[in-house]
Design a protein around this motif. Structure first.
Motif, PDB file in Angstrom:
ATOM      1  N   ASN A 116      46.687  43.235  34.668  1.00 52.85           N
ATOM      2  CA  ASN A 116      45.582  42.292  34.827  1.00 52.85           C
ATOM      3  C   ASN A 116      44.314  43.106  35.087  1.00 52.85           C
ATOM      4  OD1 ASN A 116      43.617  40.470  35.948  1.00 52.85           O
ATOM      5  ND2 ASN A 116      45.260  39.023  36.401  1.00 52.85           N
ATOM      6  N   GLU A 118      41.556  42.362  36.346  1.00 50.76           N
ATOM      7  CA  GLU A 118      40.801  42.038  37.556  1.00 50.76           C
ATOM      8  C   GLU A 118      41.582  42.286  38.845  1.00 50.76           C
ATOM      9  OE1 GLU A 118      37.722  41.578  37.130  1.00 50.76           O
ATOM     10  OE2 GLU A 118      37.912  41.438  34.948  1.00 50.76           O
ATOM     11  N   GLU A 119      42.769  42.862  38.730  1.00 55.96           N
ATOM     12  CA  GLU A 119      43.553  43.174  39.933  1.00 55.96           C
ATOM     13  C   GLU A 119      43.389  44.631  40.321  1.00 55.96           C
ATOM     14  OE1 GLU A 119      47.321  40.923  40.793  1.00 55.96           O
ATOM     15  OE2 GLU A 119      47.401  40.922  38.609  1.00 55.96           O
ATOM     16  N   THR A 138      39.358  47.736  40.462  1.00 53.33           N
ATOM     17  CA  THR A 138      40.197  47.071  39.467  1.00 53.33           C
ATOM     18  C   THR A 138      40.346  47.934  38.210  1.00 53.33           C
ATOM     19  OG1 THR A 138      38.365  45.947  38.351  1.00 53.33           O
ATOM     20  CG2 THR A 138      39.341  44.837  40.272  1.00 53.33           C
ATOM     21  N   HIS A 140      39.473  46.991  35.294  1.00 49.96           N
ATOM     22  CA  HIS A 140      38.178  46.825  34.608  1.00 49.96           C
ATOM     23  C   HIS A 140      37.187  47.881  35.066  1.00 49.96           C
ATOM     24  CE1 HIS A 140      34.380  44.993  33.299  1.00 49.96           C
ATOM     25  NE2 HIS A 140      33.974  45.161  34.550  1.00 49.96           N
ATOM     26  N   HIS A 141      37.148  48.155  36.348  1.00 52.68           N
ATOM     27  CA  HIS A 141      36.207  49.152  36.881  1.00 52.68           C
ATOM     28  C   HIS A 141      36.487  50.541  36.320  1.00 52.68           C
ATOM     29  CE1 HIS A 141      35.834  46.274  40.529  1.00 52.68           C
ATOM     30  NE2 HIS A 141      34.869  46.020  39.658  1.00 52.68           N
ATOM     31  N   ASP A 188      31.424  48.039  40.573  1.00 57.73           N
ATOM     32  CA  ASP A 188      30.669  47.135  39.700  1.00 57.73           C
ATOM     33  C   ASP A 188      29.181  47.088  40.033  1.00 57.73           C
ATOM     34  OD1 ASP A 188      31.169  45.818  37.341  1.00 57.73           O
ATOM     35  OD2 ASP A 188      31.238  43.832  38.247  1.00 57.73           O
ATOM     36  N   TYR A 307      29.261  46.281  29.808  1.00 58.57           N
ATOM     37  CA  TYR A 307      29.415  45.832  31.193  1.00 58.57           C
ATOM     38  C   TYR A 307      28.476  46.534  32.163  1.00 58.57           C
ATOM     39  CZ  TYR A 307      33.726  44.017  29.176  1.00 58.57           C
ATOM     40  OH  TYR A 307      34.624  43.368  28.376  1.00 58.57           O
TER      41      TYR A 307
END
Length: 384
Positions: A116, A118-119, A138, A140-141, A188, A307
């Protein structure tokens, strides 16, 4: 009689449809054939620019330029090693261009609901590499270089590095050194290019799949795209005769010499891909074609979404953002690569179907200057 006429009309429509389908298939096959590199191709305007870069910047390497599914320039320059010239089939280390491949592998696991975005990365890393400092970081990061995790240093006592490539327990040492450190910024809130973020993504891939990173990438990314000449440089790596070796320009000797300058050590998922122009051309198809065998459309869309702002400009002069393993500026997708002996850069304009790839085995110049200069030529001369 009416039945006979009806049957005749049906047969006629079927025949016309069949012919059109055959023509369409022929066109598709023709386009695919054009994108296979079988020989050098020279464009006079591009050649004149590259000669200028050779004279001024001592460029050596390979260059590929395509537009609208047509190869308009493909050529090697200078020596690959002491005895062999660079050719369009020469294999090059492409450094951080590897990162988009790692991002694609992560997105495959996201599609399978094994990761995931976002986890916390602590959920997916092996137990020995989980840090309480990273609870708020996360996946994503890591992908977007917005994690705040400090990059690894240039020199450490535990480093076992040959020509910039990590050997032995170097990766383990780098990760364990990073684990107790405070984040440089809140995730972020800022962009800061961090190679170790992609090292950690590689550890996540290995932990989730139970496979070494290089094996997973070969089976699930390289082979489906028929990138048969490409591979990940591993600890047992030995260069073959069809590979370039790394140089730098020595002003005192006025020649290229083997590059021995200290640089960041390179790990498999952040910079160890070895590839060719033809193989990398196959990779860039994922940004051009509607259908490709490794990613769903939504996954690819996430990769090419910006992003974070990098604070730099792209090859087109527009401000640059960062997606997942990719620099993004207006309509362009690109990335740089830089390790001991090698520098690389590529540009893709999906809308205009323009692709420019520059692999260099001379670190004393910027391949981005070459690719950006060629992009200006293509835009001006070919109506991009």
């Amino acid at each position: 009689m009416n039945n006979i006429k009806t049957i005749g009309i049906i047969l006629l429509v079927s025949l016309i449809t069949s012919c059109k389908n055959k023509e369409k298939t022929a066109v598709n096959n023709e386009s695919a054939e054009k994108l296979e590199l079988h020989k050098e191709v020279t464009n006079s305007n591009i050649e004149a620019f590259i000669e200028k870069m050779i004279n001024e910047e001592h460029f050596k390497g390979v260059v590929l330029v395509t537009k609208k599914n047509e190869v308009i320039h493909a050529k090697g320059y200078g020596m690959a090693n002491d005895t062999v010239k660079n050719k369009i089939s020469t294999k090059f280390h492409v450094a951080s261009i590897t990162k988009q491949f790692t991002a694609a592998a992560i997105m495959q696991l996201v599609e399978q609901n094994k990761i995931n975005l976002e986890e916390s990365i602590n959920k997916f890393l092996p137990a020995q590499y989980r840090s309480d400092k990273w609870d708020i970081v996360t996946v994503h990061h890591l992908l977007s270089h917005t994690s705040g995790i400090e990059d690894y240093a240039v020199v450490r006592d535990y480093y076992n590095v040959v020509k910039g490539f990590c050997l032995g327990n170097t990766v383990d040492g780098m990760i364990k050194e990073a684990m107790p450190k405070e984040l440089e910024f809140y995730p972020d809130s800022k962009f800061n290019y961090s190679n170790i973020g992609y090292t950690l993504l590689g550890e996540i891939i290995q932990n989730i799949t139970g496979e070494p990173y290089r094996d997973y990438l070969k089976t699930n990314v390289l082979e489906p795209l028929e990138m048969h000449a490409s591979f990940i440089h591993t600890t047992d790596y030995e260069a073959s005769n069809d590979e370039a070796i790394g140089y730098r320009w020595d002003n005192e000797q006025h020649k290229h010499v083997l590059d021995d300058i200290v640089s960041l050590p390179v790990t498999e998922p952040d910079g160890n891909l070895v590839t060719t122009l033809n193989d990398f051309l196959k990779w860039t198809n994922i940004y051009i074609e509607n259908e490709q065998p490794i990613l769903q459309k939504e996954s690819l869309k996430k990769m090419i979404t910006s992003y974070a702002e990098t604070g730099k400009t792209g090859p087109d002069g527009n401000l640059e953002g960062y997606g997942y393993g990719l620099f993004l500026s207006k309509e362009l997708i690109s990335h740089t690569g830089y390790i001991v002996g090698f520098r690389s850069h590529f540009i893709v304009n999906p809308k205009e179907n323009i692709r420019i790839v520059v692999f260099s085995n001379n670190v004393s110049m910027s391949p981005k200057d070459v690719s950006s200069g060629i992009y200006k030529i293509i835009s001006a001369k070919l109506g991009a």
